[in-house]
Design a protein around this motif. Structure first.
Motif, PDB file in Angstrom:
ATOM      1  N   THR A   1       2.687   5.871  -3.446  1.00  0.00           N
ATOM      2  CA  THR A   1       1.510   6.420  -4.119  1.00  0.00           C
ATOM      3  C   THR A   1       0.242   5.870  -3.486  1.00  0.00           C
ATOM      4  OG1 THR A   1       1.570   4.650  -5.754  1.00  0.00           O
ATOM      5  CG2 THR A   1       2.680   6.720  -6.327  1.00  0.00           C
ATOM      6  N   SER A   2       0.409   4.979  -2.519  1.00  0.00           N
ATOM      7  CA  SER A   2      -0.726   4.350  -1.857  1.00  0.00           C
ATOM      8  C   SER A   2      -1.147   5.146  -0.629  1.00  0.00           C
ATOM      9  CB  SER A   2      -0.374   2.921  -1.439  1.00  0.00           C
ATOM     10  OG  SER A   2      -1.335   2.408  -0.545  1.00  0.00           O
ATOM     11  N   ASN A   3      -2.334   5.708  -0.660  1.00  0.00           N
ATOM     12  CA  ASN A   3      -2.843   6.463   0.475  1.00  0.00           C
ATOM     13  C   ASN A   3      -3.016   5.548   1.690  1.00  0.00           C
ATOM     14  OD1 ASN A   3      -3.873   8.951   1.603  1.00  0.00           O
ATOM     15  ND2 ASN A   3      -5.851   7.898   1.667  1.00  0.00           N
ATOM     16  N   TYR A   4      -3.465   4.316   1.470  1.00  0.00           N
ATOM     17  CA  TYR A   4      -3.664   3.372   2.574  1.00  0.00           C
ATOM     18  C   TYR A   4      -2.335   3.072   3.267  1.00  0.00           C
ATOM     19  CZ  TYR A   4      -4.649  -0.833   5.202  1.00  0.00           C
ATOM     20  OH  TYR A   4      -4.741  -1.753   6.214  1.00  0.00           O
ATOM     21  N   TYR A   5      -1.293   2.790   2.487  1.00  0.00           N
ATOM     22  CA  TYR A   5       0.010   2.489   3.080  1.00  0.00           C
ATOM     23  C   TYR A   5       0.525   3.695   3.868  1.00  0.00           C
ATOM     24  CZ  TYR A   5       4.681   0.639   3.704  1.00  0.00           C
ATOM     25  OH  TYR A   5       5.850   0.182   4.260  1.00  0.00           O
ATOM     26  N   TYR A   6       0.374   4.875   3.307  1.00  0.00           N
ATOM     27  CA  TYR A   6       0.835   6.088   3.977  1.00  0.00           C
ATOM     28  C   TYR A   6       0.114   6.287   5.315  1.00  0.00           C
ATOM     29  CZ  TYR A   6       1.584  10.978   5.058  1.00  0.00           C
ATOM     30  OH  TYR A   6       1.898  12.137   5.703  1.00  0.00           O
ATOM     31  N   ILE A   7      -1.193   6.172   5.312  1.00  0.00           N
ATOM     32  CA  ILE A   7      -1.977   6.388   6.532  1.00  0.00           C
ATOM     33  C   ILE A   7      -1.608   5.368   7.607  1.00  0.00           C
ATOM     34  CG2 ILE A   7      -4.324   6.332   7.512  1.00  0.00           C
ATOM     35  CD1 ILE A   7      -3.681   8.868   5.865  1.00  0.00           C
ATOM     36  N   THR A   8      -1.400   4.117   7.222  1.00  0.00           N
ATOM     37  CA  THR A   8      -1.136   3.071   8.212  1.00  0.00           C
ATOM     38  C   THR A   8       0.318   3.025   8.673  1.00  0.00           C
ATOM     39  OG1 THR A   8      -0.842   1.429   6.456  1.00  0.00           O
ATOM     40  CG2 THR A   8      -3.027   1.611   7.448  1.00  0.00           C
ATOM     41  N   HIS A   9       1.255   3.680   7.967  1.00  0.00           N
ATOM     42  CA  HIS A   9       2.670   3.602   8.331  1.00  0.00           C
ATOM     43  C   HIS A   9       3.338   4.938   8.650  1.00  0.00           C
ATOM     44  CE1 HIS A   9       2.000  -0.250   6.314  1.00  0.00           C
ATOM     45  NE2 HIS A   9       2.975  -0.696   7.085  1.00  0.00           N
ATOM     46  N   LYS A  10       2.645   6.060   8.491  1.00  0.00           N
ATOM     47  CA  LYS A  10       3.291   7.363   8.651  1.00  0.00           C
ATOM     48  C   LYS A  10       3.798   7.624  10.067  1.00  0.00           C
ATOM     49  CE  LYS A  10      -0.873  10.080   9.422  1.00  0.00           C
ATOM     50  NZ  LYS A  10      -1.670  11.183   8.932  1.00  0.00           N
ATOM     51  N   ALA A  11       3.199   7.001  11.067  1.00  0.00           N
ATOM     52  CA  ALA A  11       3.644   7.215  12.446  1.00  0.00           C
ATOM     53  C   ALA A  11       4.930   6.456  12.764  1.00  0.00           C
ATOM     54  CB  ALA A  11       2.545   6.795  13.416  1.00  0.00           C
ATOM     55  N   SER A  12       5.189   5.376  12.054  1.00  0.00           N
ATOM     56  CA  SER A  12       6.342   4.539  12.379  1.00  0.00           C
ATOM     57  C   SER A  12       7.471   4.597  11.358  1.00  0.00           C
ATOM     58  CB  SER A  12       5.898   3.083  12.540  1.00  0.00           C
ATOM     59  OG  SER A  12       5.345   2.601  11.325  1.00  0.00           O
ATOM     60  N   GLU A  13       7.250   5.186  10.192  1.00  0.00           N
ATOM     61  CA  GLU A  13       8.270   5.225   9.140  1.00  0.00           C
ATOM     62  C   GLU A  13       8.444   6.653   8.619  1.00  0.00           C
ATOM     63  OE1 GLU A  13       7.627   2.451   5.950  1.00  0.00           O
ATOM     64  OE2 GLU A  13       6.726   0.986   7.287  1.00  0.00           O
ATOM     65  N   ASN A  14       9.631   6.930   8.088  1.00  0.00           N
ATOM     66  CA  ASN A  14       9.882   8.197   7.398  1.00  0.00           C
ATOM     67  C   ASN A  14       9.368   8.018   5.971  1.00  0.00           C
ATOM     68  OD1 ASN A  14      10.820  10.633   6.447  1.00  0.00           O
ATOM     69  ND2 ASN A  14      12.947  10.003   6.364  1.00  0.00           N
ATOM     70  N   ILE A  15       8.104   8.329   5.772  1.00  0.00           N
ATOM     71  CA  ILE A  15       7.458   8.066   4.485  1.00  0.00           C
ATOM     72  C   ILE A  15       6.733   9.308   3.994  1.00  0.00           C
ATOM     73  CG2 ILE A  15       5.353   7.147   5.547  1.00  0.00           C
ATOM     74  CD1 ILE A  15       5.362   5.071   3.216  1.00  0.00           C
ATOM     75  N   HIS A  16       6.715   9.475   2.684  1.00  0.00           N
ATOM     76  CA  HIS A  16       6.047  10.613   2.054  1.00  0.00           C
ATOM     77  C   HIS A  16       5.046  10.094   1.032  1.00  0.00           C
ATOM     78  CE1 HIS A  16       8.887  13.331   3.935  1.00  0.00           C
ATOM     79  NE2 HIS A  16       9.784  12.408   3.665  1.00  0.00           N
ATOM     80  N   HIS A  17       3.935  10.774   0.924  1.00  0.00           N
ATOM     81  CA  HIS A  17       2.866  10.359   0.023  1.00  0.00           C
ATOM     82  C   HIS A  17       2.852  11.257  -1.208  1.00  0.00           C
ATOM     83  CE1 HIS A  17      -1.622  10.085  -0.967  1.00  0.00           C
ATOM     84  NE2 HIS A  17      -1.066   8.961  -1.347  1.00  0.00           N
TER      85      HIS A  17
END
Length: 96
Positions: free
Chosen positions: A16-32
């Protein structure tokens, strides 16, 4: 999913963290998931507790994706059905 019958276990991170998503989306399979209480203010009083998202900022979601062929009784065509479930793959296999 491939154009054939399949049964896969899939897991991904959800935040639910926009900051975490923006900083990790290139390296992890993550959804916001955008879940902001202020979207519901017009529907709830200030004393209403919002429990629609009861996880922390980061959680792992695991599910089973099943794809199988079905017959459309009306048209007679064979079509594909995709089902996402949290049922255990060992106890509920695609083929029975």
């Amino acid at each position: 999913m491939p154009d054939q019958e399949c049964d896969r276990e899939i897991s991904c991170l959800v935040t639910t963290s926009n900051y975490y998503y923006i900083t990790h989306k290139a390296s992890e399979n993550i959804h916001h998931v955008q879940h902001h209480y202020h979207q519901y203010i017009k529907y709830h009083s200030k004393n209403t507790q919002d429990l629609s998202w009861d996880f922390g900022e980061l959680c792992t979601i695991k599910f089973q994706a099943c794809k199988f062929r079905i017959n459309d009784v009306k048209s007679g065509k064979e079509e594909w059905e995709v089902v996402l479930t949290n049922l255990d793959r060992k106890n509920y296999p695609l083929k029975n």
